[in-house]
Design an enzyme around this catalytic site. Sequence first.
Site, PDB file in Angstrom:
ATOM      1  N   ARG A  79     -17.930   5.404  -0.517  1.00 47.43           N
ATOM      2  CA  ARG A  79     -18.157   5.442  -1.963  1.00 47.43           C
ATOM      3  C   ARG A  79     -19.641   5.128  -2.135  1.00 47.43           C
ATOM      4  NH1 ARG A  79     -12.387   3.159  -2.231  1.00 47.43           N
ATOM      5  NH2 ARG A  79     -11.302   5.027  -2.853  1.00 47.43           N
ATOM      6  N   ASP A 133      -2.647  10.499  -3.491  1.00 44.49           N
ATOM      7  CA  ASP A 133      -2.001  10.152  -4.766  1.00 44.49           C
ATOM      8  C   ASP A 133      -1.301  11.335  -5.458  1.00 44.49           C
ATOM      9  OD1 ASP A 133      -3.088   7.663  -4.331  1.00 44.49           O
ATOM     10  OD2 ASP A 133      -4.845   8.009  -5.595  1.00 44.49           O
ATOM     11  N   ARG A 177      20.103  -7.982   1.657  1.00 41.22           N
ATOM     12  CA  ARG A 177      18.962  -8.419   0.837  1.00 41.22           C
ATOM     13  C   ARG A 177      18.471  -7.356  -0.138  1.00 41.22           C
ATOM     14  NH1 ARG A 177      15.427 -11.392   5.523  1.00 41.22           N
ATOM     15  NH2 ARG A 177      16.012 -13.523   4.963  1.00 41.22           N
TER      16      ARG A 177
HETATM   17  O1  F6P Z   1      -6.747   7.104  -3.951  1.00 44.39           O
HETATM   18  C1  F6P Z   1      -6.128   6.715  -2.783  1.00 44.39           C
HETATM   19  C2  F6P Z   1      -5.790   5.243  -2.788  1.00 44.39           C
HETATM   20  O2  F6P Z   1      -5.160   4.938  -1.569  1.00 44.39           O
HETATM   21  C3  F6P Z   1      -4.963   4.779  -3.984  1.00 44.39           C
HETATM   22  O3  F6P Z   1      -3.597   5.071  -3.843  1.00 44.39           O
HETATM   23  C4  F6P Z   1      -5.281   3.302  -4.001  1.00 44.39           C
HETATM   24  O4  F6P Z   1      -5.184   2.815  -5.308  1.00 44.39           O
HETATM   25  C5  F6P Z   1      -6.716   3.251  -3.531  1.00 44.39           C
HETATM   26  O5  F6P Z   1      -6.986   4.480  -2.877  1.00 44.39           O
HETATM   27  C6  F6P Z   1      -7.043   2.123  -2.595  1.00 44.39           C
HETATM   28  O6  F6P Z   1      -8.412   2.128  -2.384  1.00 44.39           O
HETATM   29  P1  F6P Z   1      -9.118   1.328  -1.211  1.00 44.39           P
HETATM   30  O7  F6P Z   1      -8.798   2.034   0.083  1.00 44.39           O
HETATM   31  O8  F6P Z   1     -10.558   1.390  -1.524  1.00 44.39           O
HETATM   32  O9  F6P Z   1      -8.535  -0.050  -1.194  1.00 44.39           O
END
Ligand code: F6P
Length: 366
Positions: free
Chosen positions: A74, A152, A187
């Site tokens: 990112r 997602d 459970r």
């Molecule tokens: O977009 C993919 C995803 O795995 C989402 O499902 C989740 O909310 C997010 O990325 C987690 O991000 P990171 O890997 O930065 O914790």
Amino acid sequence: KKKIAVMTSGGDAPGMNPAVRAVVRTGIFLGCDVFAVYEGYEGLVKGGDLLKKMEWGDVRSFLSYGGTNIGTARCKEFRERSGRLDAAYNMVVNGIDALIVCGGDGSLTGADLFRSEWPSLVEELVTSGRLTEKEVASHKHLTIVGLVGSIDNDMSCTDATIGAYSALERISEMVDFIDATAKSHSRAFVVEVMGRHCGWLGLMSGLSTGADFIFIPERPPKAGQWQEDLKTVCRRHREKGRRKTVVIVSEGAIDDELNPISSEEVKDVLVELGLDTRITTLGHVQRGGTAVAYDRSLATLQGVDAVKAVLESTPETPSPMIGVLENKIVRQPLMEAVAITKSVATAIENKDFDKAMSLRDSSFAE
Ligand code: F6P
């Protein structure tokens, strides 16, 4: 010779490697030079070793690797114009003016912004003396093609994003594992799944494993009422002889007043019902592992079409996003798909949940 770059960006997804492989090999087959951009947008901004010309053999075995071998990140710098200016510079000096990005809606929006700014970035590179008019002469236009890579399955205008079915498979397998121990002890388990603001993984894993109850953002339960509803359903299943209780909670789960619903809260309700309850947050195992066959073939077919889309694009064509609708690989206007995806979030914010459901893909059909 056309020079194309391919990049993976945002969260990794199984199938990204097969997508890169398809782009590299199709590009070479069709007479192009193909560059891999390492570490997502960071590779474009920094250039140098992070921009590597790929040979046929460089993507050998990529079909069976999970994650993304060329890295992802990112990148803050790319969000600033100065970062995009460096990115444009690195592309022009390598003769690249086409970029295939495999990522989620954020990454694809960034790519389209880059394309719309491109003429002014190139002009600035000339006026600031970093490049000459001659050097930029044949790079006045940037072609962007989007491949949607995300577990997602949250992008509109396509039935499946690359990686979603692999994550679904992983979740279903994990819930089966949980079932064995749940049944043994009689459970209850609350299983929290990923998906960010999208309930596809929660919905489909609930269907695939026969969960007792699921919580997804697009169909939120009534605030103050869901606790009783949950108890009623789980009690009924127990009375029918079920020795386990499994509740799937999407990470973006909310009630109809938009209050988040946490796994802890759900657990508390099941405990009130008298069930010995555990929480399992599946986390990043959902994203890891190799891609299922569907994602490998989807990524391959879409990677091939992405290269063709580059070669067929004109400065007038809006950036395409390669999707899949009713089993056919299709090209959709990228920014339209992103806009519709964003309108799902807006519909949810406005508590118009029916609209949110209908804006999602066909898997959410009532
Ligand atoms: O977009 C993919 C995803 O795995 C989402 O499902 C989740 O909310 C997010 O990325 C987690 O991000 P990171 O890997 O930065 O914790």
